[in-house]
Write a protein that holds these residues in place. Sequence first.
Motif, PDB file in Angstrom:
ATOM      1  N   LEU A   1       0.916  -1.054  -0.253  1.00 50.25           N
ATOM      2  CA  LEU A   1       0.182   0.130   0.032  1.00 50.25           C
ATOM      3  C   LEU A   1       0.852   1.261   0.114  1.00 50.25           C
ATOM      4  O   LEU A   1       1.771   1.441   0.946  1.00 50.25           O
ATOM      5  CB  LEU A   1      -0.753  -0.026   1.317  1.00 50.25           C
ATOM      6  N   LEU A   2       1.127   2.000  -1.249  1.00 51.21           N
ATOM      7  CA  LEU A   2       1.679   3.166  -1.133  1.00 51.21           C
ATOM      8  C   LEU A   2       1.101   4.389  -1.445  1.00 51.21           C
ATOM      9  O   LEU A   2       0.060   4.522  -2.335  1.00 51.21           O
ATOM     10  CB  LEU A   2       2.459   2.818  -2.681  1.00 51.21           C
ATOM     11  N   SER A   3       0.998   5.323  -0.570  1.00 44.66           N
ATOM     12  CA  SER A   3       0.273   6.641  -0.738  1.00 44.66           C
ATOM     13  C   SER A   3       1.140   7.730  -1.381  1.00 44.66           C
ATOM     14  O   SER A   3       2.627   7.833  -1.573  1.00 44.66           O
ATOM     15  CB  SER A   3       0.012   7.312   0.577  1.00 44.66           C
ATOM     16  N   SER A   4       0.618   8.628  -2.033  1.00 43.12           N
ATOM     17  CA  SER A   4       1.209   9.769  -2.956  1.00 43.12           C
ATOM     18  C   SER A   4      -0.060  10.704  -2.906  1.00 43.12           C
ATOM     19  O   SER A   4      -0.956  10.480  -3.064  1.00 43.12           O
ATOM     20  CB  SER A   4       1.889   9.388  -4.095  1.00 43.12           C
ATOM     21  N   HIS A   5       0.505  12.056  -3.219  1.00 48.54           N
ATOM     22  CA  HIS A   5      -0.232  13.102  -3.706  1.00 48.54           C
ATOM     23  C   HIS A   5       0.050  13.343  -5.104  1.00 48.54           C
ATOM     24  O   HIS A   5      -0.645  14.394  -5.744  1.00 48.54           O
ATOM     25  CB  HIS A   5       0.010  14.374  -2.922  1.00 48.54           C
ATOM     26  N   LEU A   6       0.985  12.772  -5.876  1.00 49.24           N
ATOM     27  CA  LEU A   6       1.128  12.841  -7.180  1.00 49.24           C
ATOM     28  C   LEU A   6       0.872  11.404  -7.977  1.00 49.24           C
ATOM     29  O   LEU A   6       1.513  10.679  -7.754  1.00 49.24           O
ATOM     30  CB  LEU A   6       2.552  13.132  -7.336  1.00 49.24           C
ATOM     31  N   LEU A   7      -0.142  11.611  -8.711  1.00 50.70           N
ATOM     32  CA  LEU A   7      -0.506  10.413  -9.294  1.00 50.70           C
ATOM     33  C   LEU A   7       0.714   9.973 -10.259  1.00 50.70           C
ATOM     34  O   LEU A   7       0.952   8.741 -10.325  1.00 50.70           O
ATOM     35  CB  LEU A   7      -1.698  10.365 -10.164  1.00 50.70           C
TER      36      LEU A   7
END
Length: 297
Positions: A182-188
Amino acid sequence: MITVEALTKSYGGTVAVDNVTFKAEPGRVTGFLGPNGAGKSTCMRMMTGLTPPTSGHATILGKKYDELTNPGRHVGVLLDASAQHAGRTGREVLTLGAKTMGLGTDRVDEILDVVGLTPPEAKRRVGDYSLGMRQRLGIGHALLGDPEVLILDEPANGLDPAGIRWMRGLLRSYAERGGTVLLSSHLLHEVEQIADDLVMIGRGRIVRQGTKQELLRGAGTNAHSTDDAALASALQAANIPVQRTQTGIHTPAEPIEVGKIAAANGIVLVQLGQAGGAGLEEMFLNLTAADSREVAR
């Protein structure tokens, strides 16, 4: 596997996370996407037992995080690379983690090699590390116990292009061996090249989720013809929205539908295809625009 069901967190009268439900499957990388402040980090803190939910629950490998025995051997977590002890060396940070998990120091050497921290760098104090080096150390700590699940919050922050490419390859191979990521980011665009599944969040709510292929199909179609004005008019006459672009037109319709309308109107298509990553990013920005802190200028 990670299972999140109706997870909600309220602070007074403010709802930070609102009824979030999704799964992250083994053997796949799930991208958790949203603007800064959308609720990603709060969700991850609830998953890992650091923040109690107001309602709902999250399980990892079928159990709540605090029910796992020696959790570092099952779940690798990186929530804030800057939170590492600045006065310890990189090797000391990993050695303490290894001892806590009941691992030998040989594992520390393996991980330092995996994350690309050299012996001289491993002897330096973390306070002297660049952000990129802290990220590598944090990823290494998450991998230390050879866990089945990885939960990583903005792990690309501070990494240079070569570091981002390294991280993608590392996580891709981890998933291919059956791990859950599970990897979060604010940049797609940071996770689009690696993610199998995408979960988009805005204002604490899931606004879209599915496989990357499913969401790419929903990103619309780009087309270019010998007469784009005529093609736009024909599509609008069929009640299909159209947006003119520098290279042609963009529409939410499927390529086959655009092709049929062009053929029926005698319009020669030069280019026709799914919008791909650019269209997916446009969808992401539109869906989460109300929660974005960036102001258009």
